[in-house]
Design an enzyme around this catalytic site. Structure first.
Site, PDB file in Angstrom:
ATOM      1  N   LYS A  22      -4.743   6.026  -3.418  1.00 42.01           N
ATOM      2  CA  LYS A  22      -3.087   5.054  -4.312  1.00 42.01           C
ATOM      3  C   LYS A  22      -3.121   5.717  -5.475  1.00 42.01           C
ATOM      4  O   LYS A  22      -2.588   5.449  -6.604  1.00 42.01           O
ATOM      5  CB  LYS A  22      -4.395   3.677  -5.526  1.00 42.01           C
ATOM      6  N   ASP A  63     -12.847  -4.768  -3.101  1.00 40.06           N
ATOM      7  CA  ASP A  63     -11.514  -6.503  -3.390  1.00 40.06           C
ATOM      8  C   ASP A  63     -11.688  -6.445  -2.350  1.00 40.06           C
ATOM      9  O   ASP A  63     -11.752  -7.954  -2.703  1.00 40.06           O
ATOM     10  CB  ASP A  63     -10.455  -5.973  -4.277  1.00 40.06           C
TER      11      ASP A  63
HETATM   12  P1  ADP Z   1      -4.195  -3.996  -6.867  1.00 37.78           P
HETATM   13  O1  ADP Z   1      -4.208  -3.773  -5.617  1.00 37.78           O
HETATM   14  O2  ADP Z   1      -3.572  -2.560  -7.974  1.00 37.78           O
HETATM   15  O3  ADP Z   1      -5.673  -4.237  -7.836  1.00 37.78           O
HETATM   16  P2  ADP Z   1      -2.739  -6.089  -7.285  1.00 37.78           P
HETATM   17  O4  ADP Z   1      -3.183  -6.877  -5.906  1.00 37.78           O
HETATM   18  O5  ADP Z   1      -1.853  -7.005  -8.323  1.00 37.78           O
HETATM   19  O6  ADP Z   1      -2.616  -4.940  -8.173  1.00 37.78           O
HETATM   20  O7  ADP Z   1      -1.394  -5.285  -6.238  1.00 37.78           O
HETATM   21  C1  ADP Z   1      -0.307  -4.839  -7.043  1.00 37.78           C
HETATM   22  C2  ADP Z   1       0.888  -4.541  -6.441  1.00 37.78           C
HETATM   23  O8  ADP Z   1       1.322  -5.672  -5.315  1.00 37.78           O
HETATM   24  C3  ADP Z   1       1.623  -3.403  -6.727  1.00 37.78           C
HETATM   25  O9  ADP Z   1       1.480  -2.334  -7.132  1.00 37.78           O
HETATM   26  C4  ADP Z   1       3.166  -4.086  -5.663  1.00 37.78           C
HETATM   27  O10 ADP Z   1       3.095  -2.542  -5.063  1.00 37.78           O
HETATM   28  C5  ADP Z   1       2.799  -4.761  -5.302  1.00 37.78           C
HETATM   29  N1  ADP Z   1       3.316  -6.099  -5.172  1.00 37.78           N
HETATM   30  C6  ADP Z   1       3.838  -7.053  -7.212  1.00 37.78           C
HETATM   31  N2  ADP Z   1       4.210  -7.892  -7.302  1.00 37.78           N
HETATM   32  C7  ADP Z   1       5.230  -7.369  -6.269  1.00 37.78           C
HETATM   33  C8  ADP Z   1       5.877  -8.360  -5.983  1.00 37.78           C
HETATM   34  N3  ADP Z   1       6.935  -9.140  -6.785  1.00 37.78           N
HETATM   35  N4  ADP Z   1       7.250  -8.291  -4.779  1.00 37.78           N
HETATM   36  C9  ADP Z   1       6.078  -7.446  -3.272  1.00 37.78           C
HETATM   37  N5  ADP Z   1       5.365  -6.470  -3.925  1.00 37.78           N
HETATM   38  C10 ADP Z   1       4.615  -6.792  -5.130  1.00 37.78           C
HETATM   39 MG    MG Z   2      -6.688  -5.694  -6.782  1.00 42.03          MG
END
Ligand code: ADP
Ligand code: MG
Length: 493
Positions: free
Chosen positions: A194, A229
Site C-alpha cells: 500500500k 484488519d
Molecule cells: P485504511 O485502509 O487505510 O485502514 P480505510 O479503511 O478508512 O483506511 O480506507 C481508506 C481508503 O478508502 C482510502 O485510501 C480510499 O481509497 C478509500 N475511500 C475513502 N473515502 C472514500 C470515498 N468517499 N469513496 C471511495 N473510496 C473512499
Molecule cells: Mg483499515
C-alpha cells in the site's frame, strides 16, 4: 438487499433532453467525442467481467486457497495462520485498547466491556493521518510516532474506563500488512504494501518494534494480540453474530480471512487449537489469476514500488482505482482530445485523482453534472463540457465495476472453498460475510457491484442465505476483544 440477475453496461451518451446550464459544445470537443467513444468501448471491454470471468476467478481463488493451506508457498495466497483460535463470545469484561495501523489512517481506541449483559459499556477513539514522510522513513520513526499518539491517548483515560489495580493496559494491535505470525502476540513483517516503504521493519517482529518504541516513551502497556484488519473485523462482527465466518476489507488495500477447521490445514502438522478451528488470513491482495487487466493496470504496476506483486489489490482496492482512472483519462485526453485540444497538465501527475473523487463524481445526479465539472476543475484544472463529464463518469464506473465484481468473485471463491468441504457445509444456512474499509463504506456503486456479482455467481436461491454486511469499524473493537480473549490475566470468558 436487492440482487439483480445480470448487470449490463450503462448505455453511453444517454444525453438528457434538458441542456439547461450546459456550456455550448465546442467544435474540438464535438469531434473528439467521436474518437473517444471507441477508446471508452475498448476500456469497457478490457475491464469486462462477464460470468465466465467471474467463475474463473472464484474457482482460482478456491484452488489457490487449497494449495496455500497444503504447503507454505503453495500458491499466490499465503494462507497465514492468525493464531486466533478462540473467537469472542460476548462474555469479555474489562478495559482494553486497540491500535490500528492500516494504511492511510492510524487509530487508537479504548473500550470498556461489560460481558453478556452490558456488552460495550463505552468506547473512545482517536484517528490521525500518518504523515507522508513516515511512510518512507525509518522503522523507529514510524513506531515512535505510533507510541506517542498512544501515550497521549492513554493519558486522557477517565470516566467510564477502569483498570483493576496491578494490571497493565492490554492492547490488540491491528497491523494490516503481510505478517508471518509466530504466535498470537508476535509476527514478522514480510513486506510493506500500500505504498509504504519504511526501512528496517521487514524481517522484524512488529510487536517488538512497538514494544521498543513504548519503552523509549516510558509507556507501560502490553500487546496481547497482533491481528490484521480482516481478522479484527471478523472477531468484531462475530461478537454480535455467530453466523459470521468470512471478513473482507476494502480500504486503501484489501484482504480477506475466514474461519477454518484445523484438520483442513495440512501445513499445520498436528498443531492444536482447543476449539478445533482457527482464523486463516488469505492475504488475497497477492491473488493474480484470470484478472482482466488493461494497459493502464500494467503501466501502473510497472511504475509501482512493488511491480508484479499485489495484482488483485492493485485492481480492486481504494489506493489504486483513482490512479487507474487517471491513466485512462490521460490517454483519452492525449489521443482522443477528451478535454479539447490541450491536455491538462495536472492529469499527468500520478495519484492526483483518488478514489474518493471517483465516488463523489459518480454520486452526481444533476443534469449538468456540476459536481463532476468542479472536481475536474479543482483536481486536474480542466474545463469540461457535458459530454466529457459523461465519459469521465463512464470511466469511473468501468473501473469500480470491475473492482466490485472481482471482489464479489473472490468472496464466492472463499464460500466455495468452505462449501466443497462437506464438514463445514455452509450452503443452505445463513452465512455472514463482514465487510469493512473506506472503499466499501463510502462507494455505493462498489457495494452494489459486489452484491450483484455474488448473486450472479451463486444464483438466487443460494445467495439468499449469504449476508454481506458492513461491520463498521469492527476491526478496532475486534482487536480489543482479541486482546481480552488473549489476556495474560485470569479470565473466564
Ligand atoms: P485504511 O485502509 O487505510 O485502514 P480505510 O479503511 O478508512 O483506511 O480506507 C481508506 C481508503 O478508502 C482510502 O485510501 C480510499 O481509497 C478509500 N475511500 C475513502 N473515502 C472514500 C470515498 N468517499 N469513496 C471511495 N473510496 C473512499
Ligand atoms: Mg483499515
Amino acid at each position: 438487499m436487492s440482487f439483480a440477475a445480470t448487470t449490463t453496461a450503462t448505455p453511453l451518451f444517454r444525453i438528457k433532453r434538458s441542456t439547461r446550464g450546459v456550456p455550448r459544445t465546442r467544435m474540438a470537443v464535438r469531434s473528439s467525442t467521436i474518437s473517444v467513444a471507441p477508446m471508452l468501448t475498448k476500456l469497457q471491454s478490457d475491464c469486462a467481467t462477464p460470468l465466465p470471468v467471474l467463475l474463473h476467478v472464484a474457482d482460482s481463488m478456491s484452488t489457490d486457497m487449497h494449495a496455500g493451506l497444503a504447503v507454505d508457498g503453495g500458491s499466490d495466497l499465503k494462507m497465514i495462520l492468525s493464531y486466533v483460535d478462540s473467537l469472542p463470545t460476548g462474555n469479555e469484561k474489562g478495559l482494553f485498547y486497540a491500535l490500528d495501523l492500516g494504511g492511510t489512517n492510524f487509530r487508537v481506541l479504548r473500550v470498556q466491556l461489560g460481558g453478556k449483559e452490558e456488552r460495550v459499556i463505552a468506547t473512545e477513539f482517536e484517528q490521525v493521518t500518518i504523515p507522508e514522510k513516515l511512510m518512507f522513513g525509518t522503522s523507529e520513526e514510524l513506531f515512535d510516532f505510533i507510541a506517542s499518539v498512544l501515550a497521549n491517548f492513554a493519558q486522557q483515560e477517565g470516566g467510564k474506563f477502569h483498570l483493576p489495580p496491578g494490571r497493565k493496559r492490554e492492547i490488540g494491535f491491528t497491523f494490516s500488512f503481510p505478517v508471518k505470525q509466530t504466535s498470537i502476540d508476535s509476527g514478522i513483517l514480510m513486506k510493506w504494501t500500500k505504498g509504504f516503504a519504511v526501512s528496517g521493519t521487514a524481517g522484524k517482529d512488529v510487536v517488538a518494534c512497538l514494544n521498543e518504541a513504548m519503552d523509549r516513551k516510558g509507556l507501560d502497556m502490553r500487546v496481547s494480540a497482533l491481528v490484521n484488519d480482516a481478522v479484527g473485523t471478523l472477531a468484531g462482527a462475530r461478537y454480535w453474530d455467530d453466523d459470521v465466518v468470512v471478513a473482507v476489507i476494502l480500504g486503501t488495500g484489501t484482504n480477506a480471512c475466514y474461519v477454518e477447521r484445523m484438520d483442513a490445514i495440512p501445513k499445520m502438522q498436528g498443531k492444536f487449537s482447543p476449539s478445533g478451528r482457527t482464523i486463516v488470513n488469505l492475504e488475497w491482495g497477492a491473488f493474480s489469476k484470470g484478472l482482466p487487466l488493461t494497459v493502464f493496470d500494467r503501466d501502473m504496476d510497472a511504475a509501482s514500488i512493488n511491480p508484479g506483486e499485489q495484482i488483485f489489490e492493485k485492481t480492486i482496492s481504494g489506493m489504486y482505482l483513482g490512479e487507474i482512472a487517471r491513466r485512462a483519462l490521460l490517454n483519452m485526453a492525449e489521443e482522443g482530445a477528451l478535454f479539447g485540444e490541450s491536455v491538462p497538465e495536472k492529469l499527468s501527475m500520478p495519484f492526483i485523482l483518488v478514489t474518493p473523487h471517483l465516488s463523489a463524481m459518480q454520486q452526481d445526479n444533476a443534469d449538468d453534472l456540476q459536481t463532476v465539472g468542479s472536481i475536474l476543475y479543482d483536481v486536474v484544472g480542466v474545463e469540461s463540457n457535458l459530454n466529457s463529464r459523461k465519459i469521465v463518469i463512464e470511466v469511473c464506473d468501468t473501473i469500480v465495476k470491475r473492482a466490485g465484481r472481482l471482489a464479489g468473485a473472490g468472496i464466492v471463491g472463499i464460500l466455495q472453498k468452505l462449501g466443497k468441504d462437506s464438514k463445514s457445509a455452509i450452503f443452505g444456512k445463513r452465512t455472514v460475510v463482514a465487510m469493512d474499509g473506506g472503499l466499501y463504506e463510502r462507494y455505493p456503486q462498489c457495494r452494489r457491484y459486489i452484491k450483484e456479482a455474488v448473486a450472479e455467481l451463486l444464483g438466487p436461491e443460494t445467495s439468499q442465505n449469504i449476508v454481506i454486511e458492513h461491520s463498521k469499524d469492527g476491526s478496532g473493537i475486534g482487536a480489543a476483544l482479541l486482546a481480552a480473549t488473549n489476556s495474560q490475566y485470569d479470565h473466564d470468558y
